[in-house]
Design a protein around this motif. Sequence first.
Motif, PDB file in Angstrom:
ATOM      1  N   GLU A 149     -66.763  82.902  72.961  1.00 18.14           N
ATOM      2  CA  GLU A 149     -65.620  82.141  73.492  1.00 18.14           C
ATOM      3  C   GLU A 149     -65.241  80.954  72.620  1.00 18.14           C
ATOM      4  O   GLU A 149     -64.129  80.459  72.704  1.00 18.14           O
ATOM      5  N   ARG A 150     -66.133  80.494  71.770  1.00 18.28           N
ATOM      6  CA  ARG A 150     -65.820  79.360  70.890  1.00 18.28           C
ATOM      7  C   ARG A 150     -64.794  79.726  69.823  1.00 18.28           C
ATOM      8  O   ARG A 150     -64.153  78.857  69.251  1.00 18.28           O
ATOM      9  N   LEU A 151     -64.614  81.014  69.584  1.00 20.83           N
ATOM     10  CA  LEU A 151     -63.740  81.471  68.506  1.00 20.83           C
ATOM     11  C   LEU A 151     -62.254  81.469  68.868  1.00 20.83           C
ATOM     12  O   LEU A 151     -61.413  81.367  67.988  1.00 20.83           O
ATOM     13  N   TYR A 152     -61.920  81.592  70.145  1.00 18.90           N
ATOM     14  CA  TYR A 152     -60.551  81.921  70.538  1.00 18.90           C
ATOM     15  C   TYR A 152     -59.896  80.873  71.426  1.00 18.90           C
ATOM     16  O   TYR A 152     -60.557  80.146  72.151  1.00 18.90           O
ATOM     17  N   ASP A 153     -58.573  80.880  71.391  1.00 23.61           N
ATOM     18  CA  ASP A 153     -57.765  80.073  72.293  1.00 23.61           C
ATOM     19  C   ASP A 153     -57.392  80.873  73.537  1.00 23.61           C
ATOM     20  O   ASP A 153     -57.179  80.299  74.597  1.00 23.61           O
TER      21      ASP A 153
END
Length: 178
Positions: A149-153
Amino acid sequence: MLKFYTKMAFSGFKAKSIIKKTNKLLKNKSNSLQIAQNIQTVGVIVNEGSDFNFELLKQLQRDVNSGSSNFLVLTCKKTNDSYNEFRGIILKESDFSWNGAIKTNEIKEFLEKPFDMLIDFTNNTEVYNNYLVAKSNAKFKVGYAQNDERLYDLMIEADSSKLFIAELIKYLKILKKL
């Protein structure tokens, strides 16, 4: 046998280097959303052999209303053949150096482009794919809900690429970005 062992150890070192670089990029990531008024430039990351196909890509391009010069695809491949169904850039594990640095200028240029939106269709936790998403200068990043989840907006839960695209278009219309 020694050659195999050395290659495996080398591959493990490369993967650890990439994980370390990814975590550093994500630690320094800004939490401010930079989505463009209207999405015009799109970068796509896809794995070879996934359920994503050329027809889905063309439909996505039409749905986003992006011309071919504003729509770039990076295909991650496990094999070294040069066939690319998506007619874009090909990335192989050999495009990373022993310390995780990217060796190919074409891939560096893809990651440096300030796409309005980057879509990650890889639907997995592959070390190399995560690094590509984290390293990308895209303003708005979209991926599958089961990924980091840290990768995406925006993260979308879908069991197929076709459903993923339908949900993506729906959310982009809600956000008034199409």
